[in-house]
Motif scaffolding. Sequence first.
Motif, PDB file in Angstrom:
ATOM      1  N   PRO B 375     -49.037 -25.709  16.883  1.00 17.08           N
ATOM      2  CA  PRO B 375     -49.038 -24.262  16.594  1.00 17.08           C
ATOM      3  C   PRO B 375     -47.650 -23.709  16.314  1.00 17.08           C
ATOM      4  O   PRO B 375     -47.493 -22.807  15.474  1.00 17.08           O
ATOM      5  N   LEU B 377     -45.160 -25.203  14.856  1.00 21.32           N
ATOM      6  CA  LEU B 377     -44.748 -25.562  13.491  1.00 21.32           C
ATOM      7  C   LEU B 377     -45.359 -24.592  12.488  1.00 21.32           C
ATOM      8  O   LEU B 377     -44.651 -24.052  11.618  1.00 21.32           O
ATOM      9  N   VAL B 378     -46.653 -24.355  12.621  1.00 27.84           N
ATOM     10  CA  VAL B 378     -47.329 -23.472  11.658  1.00 27.84           C
ATOM     11  C   VAL B 378     -46.814 -22.040  11.819  1.00 27.84           C
ATOM     12  O   VAL B 378     -46.592 -21.329  10.838  1.00 27.84           O
ATOM     13  N   ALA B 379     -46.567 -21.632  13.082  1.00 22.75           N
ATOM     14  CA  ALA B 379     -46.102 -20.251  13.314  1.00 22.75           C
ATOM     15  C   ALA B 379     -44.676 -20.032  12.825  1.00 22.75           C
ATOM     16  O   ALA B 379     -44.296 -18.905  12.507  1.00 22.75           O
ATOM     17  N   ALA B 381     -43.477 -21.545  10.148  1.00 24.06           N
ATOM     18  CA  ALA B 381     -43.431 -21.814   8.704  1.00 24.06           C
ATOM     19  C   ALA B 381     -43.305 -20.504   7.936  1.00 24.06           C
ATOM     20  O   ALA B 381     -43.806 -19.468   8.391  1.00 24.06           O
TER      21      ALA B 381
END
Lengths: 250, 506
Positions: B375, B377-379, B381
């Motif tokens: 999470p 990493l995606v947050a 990005a």
Amino acid sequence: MTSELSALAVRGLTKRFDRPAVDALDLTVRAGEFYALLGPNGAGKTTTLRMVAGLLRPDAGTVSIFGIDALADPVSAKQIMAWVSDEPMIYDKLTPLEYLEFVAGLWGIDPRTSEKSARNLLVSLGLEPHLNERCEGFSKGMRQKVALAGALVHDPRLIILDEPLTGLDALSARHVKGLLQERVRAGGTVIMTTHILEVAERMADRIGVIATGRLIAEGTLAELRARNGSNDTTLEDMFIALVDTEAAAA
Amino acid sequence: MSSTAHLAWFARHEFRLAWREWLAMMTGGRRRRNRAVIGLLTFAAILHLPAYAVVARYVDLRFPLDPSSLIVLTATIFLAWALMLSQAIESVTRVFYARADLDLIMSSPAKLTNIFSIRIAAIALTVSSMALLLSTPFIDVLVYLGGARWLAGFGVVLAIGLSAAAAAIAVTALLFRLIGPGRTRLVAQIVSAVIGAGFVIALQVVAVLSYGTLSRFAFLTSETAARIAPGPDSLVWWPARASLGDFEIMMLLLAAALVLLGVVMAVFAPRFADTVARVAANPAAVTQGRARAFRTGSRQQALRRKELLLLRRDPWLLSQSLMQMLYLLPPALMLWRSFSGTSTAIVLITPVIVMAAGQLAGGLAWLTISGEDAPDLVATAPLPPSRVTRAKVEVVLIAIATVFAPLVAALAFASPGQAVVTAIAIIIATASAAAVQLWFRAQAKRSQFRRRQTSSRIATFAEAFSSIGWAATAALALTIPAAALISGSLTLLTLATAWKISPRRA
């Protein structure tokens, strides 16, 4: 120092949970420096860095990344920074190369550039034999190296690492430290929290000590020693003295 | 501490762990022990009402029964056994792979055969307790209305619980020996997921092929079944006879189950330590991915590619999908039969497909929206959260379209109008399931998929009612369109209520 000259400029950063976790913190990290943020458990280091990385919304204050207001324009700020946490968050069912392809895709990097860069990073971290193996069987050290490669594959100007060396064996730790120093030499900026004070002592250009959500000391090792009045004091001794003084004052 | 006292102490420890695991499953990990117990008792009390509606008419049943009733009763008991077997296989797999205390136990000076015998007994008792809990309201009603002879039902439940646990241990241990630790976990998960539903679906398939109906009772109550069934004195009918109040047979069944469990404990407990050690010594098998060049595309495309790749490689999803596919087998056969003749029964296919789509979409939406393993990493990005969400919902739609498009296309040849209604209902059911997951999103690891229902009871019920509601609406749209308006409105109301009380809105 203006925001434009700083890799990171934090002003009045505040976050409360049950009690203040970060208390009107001011912090400046110069472009191209290796900055170590130290502090006892629960001092607010991780909370501070999570707010800088855009993972946590502050209650008050400003965060500027290379002059970009990270709270007003988080997408632009995120484009030039990377975050690595102490617990490597990768996908078990992807291979290291697939993971890096995904990260590069998220950051919108040209695949011709990112593929070469991904392979180089993984090779330099000693993962060449495992490029096409799924990460599910990897040790913590290998996973941390994949996560670090993911953070570097989009060539960020600011790299934020929260305890990246926790649980790594000596060889893996050396790989990681080497790669970070290389990035700083190439002009990148690194902010790292660590409990391993020798690492901060050897690698950091400047060191900040945080306790109860506030910055209680900051400077180069020499500056900290000068403030302590002794040139042969270890960072460990200075750290313990600072934290004890702060605890007594509180 | 004496050997007996030591064993008793370890048994207490095991049951405390089992109780806490169960409590955590019931409360979703929140510390609400009292509320959980009160909720459970209330639920059990309320369950007496539907139990009355279901079994009150059978209080006067006595052996000998007519062949059809005997077959239906025996099949129902076998289904209960299959479901318990499924649960027990899952429990055994967890003991092999997931309990964090195995290193401690195996490094202690305790006798491992005894320790693992207790662990096997704990699995058997956990499985039986759950079955007793669910069956008690039904037996209570029968005892209250029909007399004490129905108390034999408790013995039957206990016997099938113990024997199912024994069979599960034997199956898992044999799987382990045959295919090794790496594959056993996945195969056991799939077997446990499929085994319970498999029996019901097999009955439906026979019913469709033989009688052109989706009713699973069609075959059981047929003359063919009655003709091939053994005589009334056969051992096959013992569980049915015991549940009808024959205490002598019930005691024999219970004794047989205990002997079976004892044999399994004697044979497998000494090998448990070996098995566990082999699991620990065999890290996940190295799986090679396909080496290929990095691909171009937008950031959302990168997200979609990652999600689809993870879905394809997810063993949980594999077993879940297999279940959905199995449920689709009877309607697919029904569809195939309908090409050879006109049948109004084809209308029944639509609700089954819509229901399956809603359920599968719920699982997929949880995996893509809540089950994010990275999470941070995606947050971190550089793309807005709304675009991340959109990409993830698109993945759910793509997966559902891939699974259900062939069925809808086949349906279009048999009945174009019905195909259109089915397609629309699938889209609505999928969108509703994804919306519920978005409203009740709770960040979790993908490996927690099995416990996704416990993170929010409201989300679980909203998802289930939405699937059922849209399935009913689609069926009514084809038969009584005016009633479809009411059913659709009620389903929308359910979703609106879920949205109103969801944490996203707060």
